[in-house]
Motif scaffolding. Structure first.
Motif, short mmCIF file in Angstrom:
data_model
loop_
_atom_site.label_atom_id
_atom_site.label_comp_id
_atom_site.label_asym_id
_atom_site.label_seq_id
_atom_site.Cartn_x
_atom_site.Cartn_y
_atom_site.Cartn_z
N CYS A 168 36.86 36.28 -62.13
CA CYS A 168 36.11 37.65 -62.36
C CYS A 168 36.66 38.48 -63.59
CB CYS A 168 36.34 38.47 -61.07
SG CYS A 168 36.00 40.27 -61.16
N ILE A 169 38.10 38.47 -63.81
CA ILE A 169 38.52 39.12 -65.10
C ILE A 169 37.72 38.51 -66.20
CG2 ILE A 169 40.29 39.21 -66.65
CD1 ILE A 169 42.16 39.43 -64.03
N ASP A 170 37.52 36.92 -66.26
CA ASP A 170 36.81 36.35 -67.50
C ASP A 170 35.50 36.81 -67.62
OD1 ASP A 170 37.14 34.53 -69.45
OD2 ASP A 170 35.75 33.09 -68.30
N ALA A 171 34.76 36.89 -66.32
CA ALA A 171 33.33 37.41 -66.38
C ALA A 171 33.18 38.87 -66.61
CB ALA A 171 32.89 37.30 -64.82
N GLN A 172 34.15 39.73 -66.52
CA GLN A 172 34.07 40.94 -66.82
C GLN A 172 34.93 41.53 -68.03
OE1 GLN A 172 33.82 42.53 -62.33
NE2 GLN A 172 33.54 44.20 -63.65
N HIS A 173 35.02 40.39 -68.99
CA HIS A 173 35.47 40.57 -70.36
C HIS A 173 37.06 40.99 -70.70
CE1 HIS A 173 31.57 40.24 -71.39
NE2 HIS A 173 31.07 41.01 -70.55
N GLY A 174 37.82 40.74 -69.38
CA GLY A 174 39.24 41.19 -69.49
C GLY A 174 39.82 39.84 -69.99
N ASN A 175 41.15 40.10 -70.25
CA ASN A 175 42.42 38.95 -70.73
C ASN A 175 42.82 38.43 -69.56
OD1 ASN A 175 43.79 37.45 -71.96
ND2 ASN A 175 44.93 39.01 -73.19
N PRO A 176 42.67 37.44 -68.99
CA PRO A 176 43.30 36.81 -67.77
C PRO A 176 44.70 36.47 -68.26
CG PRO A 176 41.32 35.48 -68.42
CD PRO A 176 41.31 36.52 -69.66
N ASP A 177 45.29 36.28 -69.35
CA ASP A 177 46.76 36.26 -69.85
C ASP A 177 47.37 37.32 -69.07
OD1 ASP A 177 45.91 34.05 -71.09
OD2 ASP A 177 46.16 34.70 -73.04
N ALA A 178 46.96 38.50 -69.22
CA ALA A 178 47.82 39.74 -68.68
C ALA A 178 47.82 39.41 -67.04
CB ALA A 178 46.78 41.05 -68.75
N VAL A 179 47.34 38.83 -66.51
CA VAL A 179 47.30 38.62 -64.97
C VAL A 179 48.16 37.31 -64.77
CG1 VAL A 179 46.33 38.02 -62.73
CG2 VAL A 179 45.34 39.94 -64.07
N LEU A 180 48.13 36.28 -65.66
CA LEU A 180 48.75 35.17 -65.43
C LEU A 180 50.31 35.60 -65.93
CD1 LEU A 180 46.45 32.82 -67.22
CD2 LEU A 180 47.51 32.65 -64.87
N ASN A 181 50.48 36.54 -66.89
CA ASN A 181 51.90 36.64 -67.32
C ASN A 181 51.90 38.31 -67.11
OD1 ASN A 181 54.21 37.46 -68.41
ND2 ASN A 181 53.69 36.55 -70.51
N PRO A 182 52.23 38.90 -65.91
CA PRO A 182 52.13 40.35 -65.77
C PRO A 182 52.92 41.30 -66.88
CG PRO A 182 52.12 39.54 -63.74
CD PRO A 182 52.45 38.34 -64.66
N SER A 183 53.92 40.55 -67.50
CA SER A 183 54.70 41.45 -68.41
C SER A 183 53.74 41.86 -69.45
CB SER A 183 55.98 40.53 -68.85
OG SER A 183 55.55 39.37 -69.86
N LEU A 184 52.52 41.29 -69.71
CA LEU A 184 51.43 41.69 -70.76
C LEU A 184 50.82 42.97 -70.34
CD1 LEU A 184 50.07 38.20 -71.81
CD2 LEU A 184 51.73 39.68 -73.11
N LEU A 185 51.03 43.39 -69.07
CA LEU A 185 50.13 44.71 -68.76
C LEU A 185 51.07 45.88 -69.10
CD1 LEU A 185 49.32 43.59 -64.77
CD2 LEU A 185 47.95 44.07 -66.68
N PRO A 186 50.32 47.16 -69.22
CA PRO A 186 50.88 48.12 -69.74
C PRO A 186 52.23 48.33 -69.05
CG PRO A 186 48.53 48.63 -69.16
CD PRO A 186 48.79 47.14 -68.93
N ALA A 187 53.23 48.92 -69.86
CA ALA A 187 54.49 49.05 -69.19
C ALA A 187 55.09 50.38 -69.80
CB ALA A 187 55.64 47.87 -69.24
N ALA A 188 55.72 51.17 -68.82
CA ALA A 188 56.36 52.46 -69.17
C ALA A 188 57.37 52.54 -69.98
CB ALA A 188 56.39 53.38 -68.18
#
Ligand code: URA
Length: 447
Positions: free
Chosen positions: A323-343
Motif C-alpha cells: 500500500c505504501i508503494d501504491a500511495q507513493h510513500g517510501n517503504p524503507d521508512a517502515v522497514l527501518n522505522p528509525s527513518l521515521l520522524p523522531a523528536a
C-alpha cells in the motif's frame, strides 16, 4: 428556497425535509450557500439535533455531492472499519493491511485528527512521500494491487465532509451525534462497501463520553448503514484511557509496525483482534448471505488463530508495504522505522508517588500530546509528526516515586512544561491494584 429560512426553521426546532437539506449541502459545495450560513446551520443542528430521517437525508446529500467508488468488478468482500476517534486509537493501520492480506478489499476514506483526538490520515502521513489525496482511478489501482488504501476526503470524493468537518471544528460543533453520524457514514457510503464495522468510543477521550450517547450514535449509524444496503454493525469500546503504548503520529505508526510483526500491548491486542474477528464474521455473512450473529466468546475462538497466522507469517506487514508503494510513500521508512520522524527533545515524566496507576485520563493524555505538537486546534494548522507520548506504565501497572511512567516527545521544548502538567493532571495513583477495565462494552447489530 432560501438558506436563511432553513437555518431559522432548524434553529426553532423544526424538521427539515430531504430537499431542504440537499439545498444547503449542494448549495454550499457549489458556492451558492456561503460558509457563514453553513456555520449557522451547523450550530442550529448542534443545538436542536436531527431526527433519524433528517440525519439519513444529510448523509445521502453528502454522499451525492461527490464521486463514489464502484467496486462490483473487484473480487473479494469490500469491507471497512471506522472509529469515532480517540487517543492512541491506531487499530485501522493494523486492520486494513491485515484484512487485505486475508483476501478482503478495504477501501478506507479516513480523517485527520482534531483537537485531542488522533487521525488515521495524520498517522499514515508520517511516512515520507505517502499521499492521501489520490483520485478515484488511482485508488482503484491501489485496491487492485495492495487490497486496501487509506485516503482522505477530497474535492472529488466526499467534498461535503471535507468542508463540513473543518467548519465543525472551527464552530465548536464537532460533538453533535447527527453531525458525527453523517460525517462518518457519508465517508463509508462513498466507498462502495458490502459491510462495515464501526468502533464507537466511550469514555473521557471519546466524542461521545457517556455510554448512552455512544449507544445512540452506534444505533443511528448501524440503522443508516443497513438502510442503505451496507451490512453494518458497531462495537462500543473503551476510550477512558489511551489505547496501546503510544500517542502521536509517527510514534503510533511505529507501534502499528511492531503490532503487524506480532508485538502488542494487551489492550491494543484485545480491541484489534475483536474488530478483526467482527470484520471476518461480517465478510462471511456477506458471502453466505446470512445475518451477523452475536457469537460472544466463540467469535474470537473462531477467527483468532487464522488472524494470527497472517500476522506471524508476515503477510499483513507485506500488505502495508504494498500500500505504501501504491500511495507513493517510501517503504524503507517502515522497514527501518528509525527513518521515521523522531523528536529532538524527549523528557521522562516521573511518578509523584509509589502505588498503582488507577486512572489515566484519555482526554488529558490527548491534550498533552496535542500540546507537544501532535494535534491541531484548527484544520489548517500543521502538525509535528514526531511529537507525542510513549506510555511506559498503563492503568493497573505499579509505579515507583520519581521513576518515569511516560516520555514526552517534541521538537519544541517550550511546550514540555505545560504538556507535562496536563499529563500529570490526568493521572491518579492509588494503593491498591485497580480492577481491570472492560474494553468491549457492547455490540450493536442491525435491528
Ligand atoms: N470521525 C469522522 O469521520 N467524523 C466525525 O465527525 C467524527 C469522527
Amino acid at each position: 428556497m432560501r438558506a436563511v429560512d432553513l437555518i431559522r426553521k432548524k434553529r426553532n426546532g423544526g424538521a427539515l425535509s430531504g430537499q431542504e437539506i440537499s439545498f444547503l449541502i449542494e448549495g454550499n459545495i457549489r458556492g451558492q450557500v456561503p460558509d457563514y450560513q453553513m456555520a449557522a446551520f451547523l450550530m442550529a443542528v448542534y443545538n436542536r439535533g436531527m431526527s433519524t430521517e433528517e440525519t439519513t437525508a444529510l448523509t445521502g446529500a453528502m454522499v451525492s455531492c461527490g464521486r463514489n467508488l464502484e467496486l462490483g468488478s473487484l473480487q473479494g468482500v469490500k469491507i471497512d472499519k471506522h472509529s469515532t476517534g480517540g487517543v492512541g486509537d491506531k487499530t485501522q493501520l493494523i486492520l486494513a493491511p491485515l484484512m487485505a492480506a486475508m483476501g478482503l478489499k478495504v477501501p478506507s476514506i479516513a480523517g485527520k485528527g482534531l483537537g485531542h483526538t488522533g487521525g488515521t490520515i495524520d498517522k499514515i502521513s508520517s511516512i515520507p512521500g505517502f499521499r492521501t489525496d489520490l483520485r478515484l482511478e488511482d485508488l482503484m489501482e491501489c485496491l487492485k494491487t495492495a487490497g486496501f488504501f487509506i485516503n482522505e476526503q477530497t474535492d472529488e470524493i466526499n467534498p461535503a465532509d471535507k468542508k463540513l468537518y473543518a467548519m465543525r471544528d472551527a464552530t465548536a460543533t464537532v460533538e453533535s451525534i447527527p453531525l458525527i453520524a453523517a460525517s462518518i457514514m457519508s465517508k463509508k457510503l462513498s466507498e462502495g462497501l458490502d459491510a462495515l464495522v464501526l468502533d464507537v468510543k466511550t469514555g473521557s477521550g471519546a466524542l461521545t463520553r457517556g455510554l448512552e450517547g455512544a449507544r445512540a450514535l452506534a444505533e443511528l449509524m448501524v440503522g443508516i448503514g443497513n438502510s442503505m444496503g451496507v451490512m453494518t454493525i458497531a462495537l462500543i469500546t473503551d476510550m477512558d484511557a489511551p489505547l496501546g503504548r503510544s500517542v502521536g503520529n509517527a510514534l503510533e505508526l511505529k507501534e502499528c509496525i511492531s503490532a503487524l510483526k506480532g508485538s502488542y500491548a494487551p489492550d491494543l491486542m484485545e480491541v484489534t483482534m475483536t474488530l478483526a474477528a467482527w470484520m471476518l464474521h461480517l465478510a462471511d455473512a456477506v458471502s453466505e448471505e446470512t445475518r451477523p450473529q452475536r457469537l460472544g466468546e466463540n467469535l474470537l475462538k473462531r477467527y483468532k488463530d487464522e488472524i494470527w497466522d497472517y500476522i506471524e507469517h508476515g503477510d499483513a506487514f507485506a500488505k502495508l508495504l504494498e500500500c505504501i508503494d501504491a500511495q507513493h510513500g517510501n517503504p524503507d521508512a517502515v522497514l527501518n522505522p528509525s527513518l521515521l520522524p523522531a523528536a529532538r527533545h524527549i523528557k521522562p515524566v516521573l511518578s509523584p508517588w509509589n502505588g498503582y496507576i488507577t486512572r489515566m485520563d484519555a482526554f488529558a493524555v490527548g491534550q498533552a500530546s496535542a500540546l507537544l505538537g501532535a494535534g491541531r486546534s484548527r484544520m489548517d494548522e500543521g502538525i509535528d509528526p514526531a511529537a507525542g507520548i510513549i506510555i511506559g506504565k498503563k492503568p493497573g501497572d505499579s509505579v515507583k516515586a520519581d521513576t518515569p511512567f511516560a516520555t514526552l516527545h517534541t521538537n519544541d521544548p517550550s511546550r514540555l512544561k505545560e504538556a507535562e502538567e496536563v499529563l500529570l493532571s490526568g493521572i491518579e495513583i492509588g494503593d491498591k491494584e485497580p480492577p481491570r477495565r472492560k474494553l468491549i462494552h457492547d455490540v450493536i447489530l442491525p435491528g
